[in-house]
Each structure stands twice: as structure tokens, then as C-alpha cells.
Scaffold this active site. Structure first.
Site, PDB file in Angstrom:
ATOM      1  N   ILE A  16       0.828  -1.200   0.000  1.00 20.29           N
ATOM      2  CA  ILE A  16       0.000   0.000   0.000  1.00 20.29           C
ATOM      3  C   ILE A  16       0.864   1.252   0.000  1.00 20.29           C
ATOM      4  CG2 ILE A  16      -1.807   1.269   1.222  1.00 20.29           C
ATOM      5  CD1 ILE A  16      -2.709  -1.430   2.426  1.00 20.29           C
ATOM      6  N   TYR A 143      -2.770  -8.121  16.863  1.00 21.03           N
ATOM      7  CA  TYR A 143      -2.646  -7.207  15.719  1.00 21.03           C
ATOM      8  C   TYR A 143      -3.681  -6.095  15.810  1.00 21.03           C
ATOM      9  CZ  TYR A 143      -3.350  -5.351  11.050  1.00 21.03           C
ATOM     10  OH  TYR A 143      -3.533  -4.499   9.990  1.00 21.03           O
ATOM     11  N   ASN A 172     -10.238  -5.075   3.183  1.00 24.88           N
ATOM     12  CA  ASN A 172      -9.317  -6.011   2.527  1.00 24.88           C
ATOM     13  C   ASN A 172      -8.772  -5.404   1.238  1.00 24.88           C
ATOM     14  OD1 ASN A 172     -11.245  -7.670   4.290  1.00 24.88           O
ATOM     15  ND2 ASN A 172      -9.596  -9.116   3.848  1.00 24.88           N
TER      16      ASN A 172
END
Length: 300
Positions: A16, A143, A172
């Protein structure tokens, strides 16, 4: 005087982050990337128009130096995989909580205009779908707990110290450069690699779990808009970045290859993800443009 906008992107060599770097560089911004290349990535991506620093986000002196003259911070560097965080919670907390706090303090002292934090939809846990920003947190694993804790630090830095922050909860993310290595890489990347290798697609559970897939190019654009748009009193708050629709893993697999096999279900993972994106549409003016099924059929 310097007239060019300068942005700092942590984790800017990753999936990303590298798309955000390219987006900002294409706009003509001066971009500095902080990435220690510790992630278990297939490869690290670089843009020849950009300056790269191989330093750690927990190193305050290095981060302070990196912040010189920076207008906007895009903070993506993290322990970003669910299962490694379950195996090593201390490492996840160090990277995601301590690292983010170091970045916030350095950004505060550098008087940056805005700090854009990349967070995760896994903070919603087993809340009923669709996920909306007013739902309580339900962190099912180290996480999500560490990522959501860092959101709280962003809000606190806005309220207490006046540092302008915004938190983006990604659903996602899919698209070009998606990691494909290891069984815990994003599912579409794994499926594409397996298809290319002539292997059956490995579906966890029965494939009925549904995911909200959002295109990485749309995510990069969301980050840019979140950095420059007026937040209308929502400074320090969370915004969902998703497509607002979801598809089953089985549906995705069937589009990619008929050769499939099933693996046991994993602990600590949600059955359904689906974003309510009304807030980011109305406040920041972002809407997703790429549908995952069309992308797989045309480009994937």
C-alpha cells in the site's frame, strides 16, 4: 522559501505504501520514505523520484531528523500480518504502539500539517456488519489491539497537543504489488500466485466467509484526500476505507481457478467484513472506483 509540498511515508516500500508514494510523487510532491525493509514482502518497491531512509520508526532521533520540513505524514509502517502478531504480541505492540507514538511525537515537534494513520477494519471484530465508525472496538487478536491502541494515541495527540490527525481503517486491500509470499499474505495475492504455479487455490474454511475488498489505488487516493480535505470537526477520528460491498472467498476463488482445496479454519479471524463508508464520503469526499470482480476479470 520552499514552495513544494513535502510528505513523509513510513512503510513506503510495501504494497500500500508504495502506491501512496507513487501517487504523491505524480502530484509533484517531494516525498521521503522511511522503511527498514523488515517486512516479509515479496519485494520492496522504490520510486526514483523519492528519497529513501532505511531507519526504524521506533528510533526517535532518526524520526525527528526525517521530519525536517515535512508537511504531511502518512504512517503505514507496522507489524501488518495477523498471524505473526498472534505468535509474537510484544513485537506487534512495539512496532504498532511504540512506533506510532514515536512518529506522533516527532510529527508534533516538527509542526506537520496533518498525520494520516493507516489502521485496520479488524478493530471491529465480531460487531455486526456493516461496520460503522460508531461501533465499539472488539479486538480479537494482538494485531488489531495494537493497531486500535495507536488510533487512540492519534486522537489523544489531536485533543491534548493539537496535532491534526486522521485514522483510516482499511478493509481487505487488493491490487497490483499485493504480497503473495506465505500462507498469511492477502488472499487474492495467494490465489494469483497459486494459479500461476499451476497449484490448487487453498481456501481456508468452507469459503463462505465474506470480505469487503477495496482497490489499492483507491486507498492511495483516500490517503491523499484525508491529508488535504477539511475534516469538519472530525479531526483525530476514524474513517472506514472499503468498497461498501462484500463477496465470499469462494466467489473470488471461482473467478480465478476451478482447481481448489480447503484448509482448516483459523482462530481469531472474522466471518464477515463490510464497510459503511457514509462518513468518508460525506466528510472527505472519497468514493471507491474499482470493483474487485471486475478487476480480477480484466486486470488480475
Amino acid at each position: 522559501m520552499r514552495s513544494m509540498t513535502k510528505s513523509l511515508v513510513t512503510g513506503g516500500c510495501g504494497f500500500i505504501g508504495s502506491h501512496i508514494v507513487d501517487y504523491l510523487a505524480k502530484l509533484g510532491q517531494e516525498v521521503v520514505v522511511v522503511d527498514n525493509r523488515s517486512a516479509n514482502n515479496d519485494r520492496f518497491y522504490e520510486n526514483d523520484q523519492v528519497k529513501y531512509l532505511n531507519v526504524d520508526i521506533t528510533d526517535y532521533s532518526a524520526m525527528s531528523a526525517a521530519m525536517e520540513g515535512v508537511d504531511y505524514v502518512f504512517h503505514l509502517a507496522a507489524e501488518s500480518r495477523l498471524q505473526p502478531a498472534i505468535k509474537n504480541p510484544i513485537d506487534a505492540v512495539t512496532r504498532n504502539c511504540v512506533g506510532t507514538t514515536v512518529m506522533l511525537q516527532a510529527a508534533r515537534n516538527a509542526c506537520v500539517r496533518r498525520f494520516v494513520y493507516s489502521s485496520t477494519s479488524s478493530g471491529y471484530g465480531n460487531n455486526p456488519a456493516p461496520s460503522v465508525e460508531t461501533q465499539p472496538d472488539d479486538c480479537l487478536n494482538p494485531y488489531s489491539a495494537s493497531k486500535v491502541a495507536a488510533e487512540k494515541f492519534c486522537k489523544m495527540y489531536t485533543d491534548l497537543y493539537g496535532l491534526d490527525t486522521v485514522c483510516l481503517r482499511y478493509f481487505n486491500v487488493f491490487g497490483e504489488r499485493s504480497p503473495t509470499r506465505g500462507q498469511y499474505a492477502p488472499v487474492i495475492g495467494i490465489f494469483e500466485r497459486q494459479k500461476e504455479a499451476g497449484e490448487p487455490l487453498t481456501i481456508v474454511g468452507d469459503g463462505s466467509q465474506k470480505r469487503d475488498f477495496v482497490y489499492v489505488g483507491d486507498v492511495a487516493r483516500a490517503n491523499y484526500l484525508a491529508s488535504i480535505m477539511p475534516l469538519k470537526g472530525h479531526n483525530g477520528e476514524v474513517f472506514n476505507v472499503g468498497s461498501g460491498k462484500n463477496y465470499s472467498i469462494q466467489e473470488i476463488a471461482d473467478l480465478i481457478s476451478p482447481e481448489q482445496k480447503y484448509l482448516p479454519k483459523r482462530e481469531g479471524e472474522m466471518e464477515t467484513t463490510l464497510a459503511n463508508i457514509d462518513k468518508i464520503k460525506s466528510v472527505i469526499g472519497w468514493v471507491p472506483e474499482v470493483d474487485v470482480l471486475e478487476w480480477i476479470e480484466n486486470d488480475g
